[in-house]
Every structure is written in structure tokens, then in C-alpha cells.
Motif scaffolding. Structure first.
Motif, PDB file in Angstrom:
ATOM      1  N   ARG A 105       0.834  -1.204   0.000  1.00  0.00           N
ATOM      2  CA  ARG A 105       0.000   0.000   0.000  1.00  0.00           C
ATOM      3  C   ARG A 105       0.870   1.257   0.000  1.00  0.00           C
ATOM      4  O   ARG A 105       0.639   2.197  -0.764  1.00  0.00           O
ATOM      5  CB  ARG A 105      -0.953  -0.023   1.206  1.00  0.00           C
ATOM      6  CG  ARG A 105      -1.973   1.074   1.235  1.00  0.00           C
ATOM      7  CD  ARG A 105      -3.039   0.882   2.322  1.00  0.00           C
ATOM      8  NE  ARG A 105      -2.523   0.524   3.637  1.00  0.00           N
ATOM      9  CZ  ARG A 105      -2.605  -0.708   4.177  1.00  0.00           C
ATOM     10  NH1 ARG A 105      -3.156  -1.706   3.519  1.00  0.00           N
ATOM     11  NH2 ARG A 105      -2.123  -0.929   5.390  1.00  0.00           N
ATOM     12  N   ALA A 108       2.485   1.651  -3.395  1.00  0.00           N
ATOM     13  CA  ALA A 108       1.533   2.124  -4.404  1.00  0.00           C
ATOM     14  C   ALA A 108       1.277   3.623  -4.257  1.00  0.00           C
ATOM     15  O   ALA A 108       1.110   4.330  -5.247  1.00  0.00           O
ATOM     16  CB  ALA A 108       0.220   1.345  -4.298  1.00  0.00           C
ATOM     17  N   GLN A 109       1.294   4.108  -3.017  1.00  0.00           N
ATOM     18  CA  GLN A 109       1.045   5.531  -2.767  1.00  0.00           C
ATOM     19  C   GLN A 109       2.275   6.397  -3.001  1.00  0.00           C
ATOM     20  O   GLN A 109       2.158   7.525  -3.462  1.00  0.00           O
ATOM     21  CB  GLN A 109       0.562   5.731  -1.335  1.00  0.00           C
ATOM     22  CG  GLN A 109      -0.801   5.165  -1.071  1.00  0.00           C
ATOM     23  CD  GLN A 109      -1.165   5.185   0.408  1.00  0.00           C
ATOM     24  OE1 GLN A 109      -0.354   5.496   1.265  1.00  0.00           O
ATOM     25  NE2 GLN A 109      -2.412   4.835   0.702  1.00  0.00           N
ATOM     26  N   ALA A 112       5.173   4.642  -6.825  1.00  0.00           N
ATOM     27  CA  ALA A 112       4.489   4.112  -8.003  1.00  0.00           C
ATOM     28  C   ALA A 112       5.392   3.928  -9.225  1.00  0.00           C
ATOM     29  O   ALA A 112       5.213   2.960  -9.955  1.00  0.00           O
ATOM     30  CB  ALA A 112       3.289   4.979  -8.342  1.00  0.00           C
ATOM     31  N   GLU A 143      -2.840  -6.450  -2.240  1.00  0.00           N
ATOM     32  CA  GLU A 143      -2.929  -5.078  -1.731  1.00  0.00           C
ATOM     33  C   GLU A 143      -2.718  -4.054  -2.835  1.00  0.00           C
ATOM     34  O   GLU A 143      -3.406  -3.038  -2.883  1.00  0.00           O
ATOM     35  CB  GLU A 143      -1.930  -4.858  -0.598  1.00  0.00           C
ATOM     36  CG  GLU A 143      -2.121  -3.543   0.123  1.00  0.00           C
ATOM     37  CD  GLU A 143      -3.488  -3.401   0.777  1.00  0.00           C
ATOM     38  OE1 GLU A 143      -3.997  -2.259   0.857  1.00  0.00           O
ATOM     39  OE2 GLU A 143      -4.056  -4.411   1.224  1.00  0.00           O
ATOM     40  N   VAL A 144      -1.778  -4.319  -3.739  1.00  0.00           N
ATOM     41  CA  VAL A 144      -1.568  -3.395  -4.864  1.00  0.00           C
ATOM     42  C   VAL A 144      -2.852  -3.291  -5.684  1.00  0.00           C
ATOM     43  O   VAL A 144      -3.246  -2.211  -6.113  1.00  0.00           O
ATOM     44  CB  VAL A 144      -0.371  -3.850  -5.737  1.00  0.00           C
ATOM     45  CG1 VAL A 144      -0.332  -3.091  -7.050  1.00  0.00           C
ATOM     46  CG2 VAL A 144       0.940  -3.651  -4.984  1.00  0.00           C
ATOM     47  N   ARG A 145      -3.504  -4.417  -5.860  1.00  0.00           N
ATOM     48  CA  ARG A 145      -4.746  -4.430  -6.640  1.00  0.00           C
ATOM     49  C   ARG A 145      -5.836  -3.602  -5.956  1.00  0.00           C
ATOM     50  O   ARG A 145      -6.593  -2.903  -6.623  1.00  0.00           O
ATOM     51  CB  ARG A 145      -5.220  -5.853  -6.834  1.00  0.00           C
ATOM     52  CG  ARG A 145      -6.443  -5.968  -7.719  1.00  0.00           C
ATOM     53  CD  ARG A 145      -6.530  -7.346  -8.325  1.00  0.00           C
ATOM     54  NE  ARG A 145      -7.766  -7.584  -9.008  1.00  0.00           N
ATOM     55  CZ  ARG A 145      -8.092  -7.079 -10.188  1.00  0.00           C
ATOM     56  NH1 ARG A 145      -7.265  -6.275 -10.817  1.00  0.00           N
ATOM     57  NH2 ARG A 145      -9.243  -7.366 -10.746  1.00  0.00           N
ATOM     58  N   THR A 146      -5.933  -3.650  -4.638  1.00  0.00           N
ATOM     59  CA  THR A 146      -6.976  -2.896  -3.937  1.00  0.00           C
ATOM     60  C   THR A 146      -6.717  -1.391  -3.953  1.00  0.00           C
ATOM     61  O   THR A 146      -7.648  -0.622  -3.734  1.00  0.00           O
ATOM     62  CB  THR A 146      -7.143  -3.356  -2.471  1.00  0.00           C
ATOM     63  OG1 THR A 146      -5.953  -3.084  -1.753  1.00  0.00           O
ATOM     64  CG2 THR A 146      -7.501  -4.830  -2.394  1.00  0.00           C
ATOM     65  N   THR A 147      -5.480  -0.987  -4.218  1.00  0.00           N
ATOM     66  CA  THR A 147      -5.173   0.448  -4.248  1.00  0.00           C
ATOM     67  C   THR A 147      -5.664   1.124  -5.509  1.00  0.00           C
ATOM     68  O   THR A 147      -5.695   2.343  -5.580  1.00  0.00           O
ATOM     69  CB  THR A 147      -3.654   0.697  -4.143  1.00  0.00           C
ATOM     70  OG1 THR A 147      -3.011   0.170  -5.302  1.00  0.00           O
ATOM     71  CG2 THR A 147      -3.069   0.096  -2.880  1.00  0.00           C
ATOM     72  N   GLY A 148      -6.024   0.323  -6.522  1.00  0.00           N
ATOM     73  CA  GLY A 148      -6.443   0.907  -7.788  1.00  0.00           C
ATOM     74  C   GLY A 148      -5.297   1.056  -8.767  1.00  0.00           C
ATOM     75  O   GLY A 148      -5.504   1.283  -9.951  1.00  0.00           O
ATOM     76  N   TRP A 149      -4.064   0.931  -8.286  1.00  0.00           N
ATOM     77  CA  TRP A 149      -2.896   1.057  -9.159  1.00  0.00           C
ATOM     78  C   TRP A 149      -2.950   0.021 -10.268  1.00  0.00           C
ATOM     79  O   TRP A 149      -2.700   0.316 -11.427  1.00  0.00           O
ATOM     80  CB  TRP A 149      -1.606   0.885  -8.354  1.00  0.00           C
ATOM     81  CG  TRP A 149      -0.377   0.953  -9.195  1.00  0.00           C
ATOM     82  CD1 TRP A 149       0.347   2.070  -9.474  1.00  0.00           C
ATOM     83  CD2 TRP A 149       0.271  -0.125  -9.878  1.00  0.00           C
ATOM     84  NE1 TRP A 149       1.395   1.753 -10.286  1.00  0.00           N
ATOM     85  CE2 TRP A 149       1.372   0.406 -10.555  1.00  0.00           C
ATOM     86  CE3 TRP A 149       0.007  -1.482  -9.994  1.00  0.00           C
ATOM     87  CZ2 TRP A 149       2.209  -0.372 -11.326  1.00  0.00           C
ATOM     88  CZ3 TRP A 149       0.845  -2.265 -10.771  1.00  0.00           C
ATOM     89  CH2 TRP A 149       1.929  -1.707 -11.428  1.00  0.00           C
ATOM     90  N   TRP A 150      -3.266  -1.216  -9.899  1.00  0.00           N
ATOM     91  CA  TRP A 150      -3.274  -2.336 -10.863  1.00  0.00           C
ATOM     92  C   TRP A 150      -4.278  -2.075 -11.967  1.00  0.00           C
ATOM     93  O   TRP A 150      -4.016  -2.272 -13.146  1.00  0.00           O
ATOM     94  CB  TRP A 150      -3.641  -3.610 -10.115  1.00  0.00           C
ATOM     95  CG  TRP A 150      -3.377  -4.863 -10.869  1.00  0.00           C
ATOM     96  CD1 TRP A 150      -4.047  -5.350 -11.936  1.00  0.00           C
ATOM     97  CD2 TRP A 150      -2.353  -5.809 -10.592  1.00  0.00           C
ATOM     98  NE1 TRP A 150      -3.520  -6.536 -12.330  1.00  0.00           N
ATOM     99  CE2 TRP A 150      -2.469  -6.842 -11.518  1.00  0.00           C
ATOM    100  CE3 TRP A 150      -1.351  -5.878  -9.628  1.00  0.00           C
ATOM    101  CZ2 TRP A 150      -1.639  -7.940 -11.528  1.00  0.00           C
ATOM    102  CZ3 TRP A 150      -0.520  -6.974  -9.635  1.00  0.00           C
ATOM    103  CH2 TRP A 150      -0.661  -7.985 -10.572  1.00  0.00           C
TER     104      TRP A 150
END
Length: 155
Positions: A105, A108-109, A112, A143-150
Motif C-alpha cells: 500500500r 503504491a502511494q 508508483a 494489496e496493490v490491486r486494492t489500491t487501484g494502481w493495478w
């Protein structure tokens, strides 16, 4: 080695590979302890030394990961890990996936630009024969997927 100024450019150019390798190493070392001394058989082998009983393999791996993040100028990631207790969780066999999630997380923040290379480097580990490695990478990916980055990168 990571703290040496002369390796700065090389470390940055290999950052995704190094971070991926260290993250998998941390996952592989959670709960690992030095071997116990064998029962006294009366015979000593000369020149052999045992690792200190206090050696914490996972802490050594985490220290290397911290050094890499510092060298990669990821102070915000380091701070997030510290503030959210991520370092302690990542070393705890019961909370390891949560600690990896805190790291993912934060990356990702705050990191990136490196994330796509890290995701790419971690991909082969999903089919590893070692469950602890698969758990570590799956926790990171989830977790990367839940951040929206993915979502932004894949589509």
C-alpha cells in the motif's frame, strides 16, 4: 553494501529486481531460527562455528529491505511502515501477510514509478514451490490491486 554511496546508481537501476528479491527473502525467512546444537557426542569438529543463538534471520532480511528503501529514497514508504507497525507485522509469522500489505500500500502511494517493475519481477514467484514465497507475493499483489494502481496499469 547498500549504504555505500558509490553503489547508488547501480542500486537505483536494479531497484525493482533488488526489492523483489529482498521481499521474497523476507517472506522465506519469517520464523526461521538458527539450527540447534546437536546433542553432545563427545567429539568436536575443529574450525566449525555455530551462528549465535540470538541470530534472527528475518530481522537481517528486513534490515536489508529497509536499507534498499532508504537508498531508493523511499522515505515515505519507510515512514508508513514504521507508523503502521508494518516492520513488526512483516516479521511475525501470523501477521506477515498484513505487513506485506502495508508495504504494498505504501509503495503504491509513494513509489508508483517502481511498482510495475516490482510486480513484473515478483510474477514468477507466484508459481514457486515454496508456499511462504507464494503467500508473500500474493499478499503484495492483493494489496496493490486494492489500491487501484493495478486497474490503471493493466487496462
Amino acid at each position: 553494501m547498500l549504504s555505500r554511496p558509490e553503489v547508488g546508481e547501480v542500486v537505483l537501476s536494479l531497484y525493482p529486481q533488488l526489492l523483489s528479491c529482498l521481499l521474497v527473502r523476507v517472506g522465506s525467512s519469517v520464523g526461521v531460527r538458527p539450527p540447534r546444537d546437536p546433542p553432545n557426542t563427545g567429539a568436536k569438529r575443529s574450525g566449525q562455528t555455530r551462528p549465535p543463538r540470538s541470530l534472527d534471520v528475518c530481522s537481517c532480511s528486513v534490515s536489508a529491505l529497509k536499507a534498499l528503501l532508504a537508498r531508493g529514497k523511499a522515505q515515505a514508504v519507510l515512514k508508513a511502515m514504521e507508523d503502521e507497525g508494518g516492520w513488526e507485522m512483516i516479521k511475525d509469522p501470523e501477521k506477515h501477510p498484513e505487513g506485506v500489505a502495508v508495504l504494498a500500500r505504501a509503495m503504491a502511494q509513494h513509489s508508483a514509478p517502481h511498482l510495475s517493475g516490482i510486480v513484473e519481477q515478483l510474477s514468477p514467484t507466484l508459481t514457486s514451490v515454496y508456499e511462504d514465497q507464494r503467500i508473500t507475493v500474493t499478499a503484495f499483489y492483493a494489496e496493490v490491486r486494492t489500491t487501484g494502481w493495478w486497474h490503471v496499469r493493466v487496462e
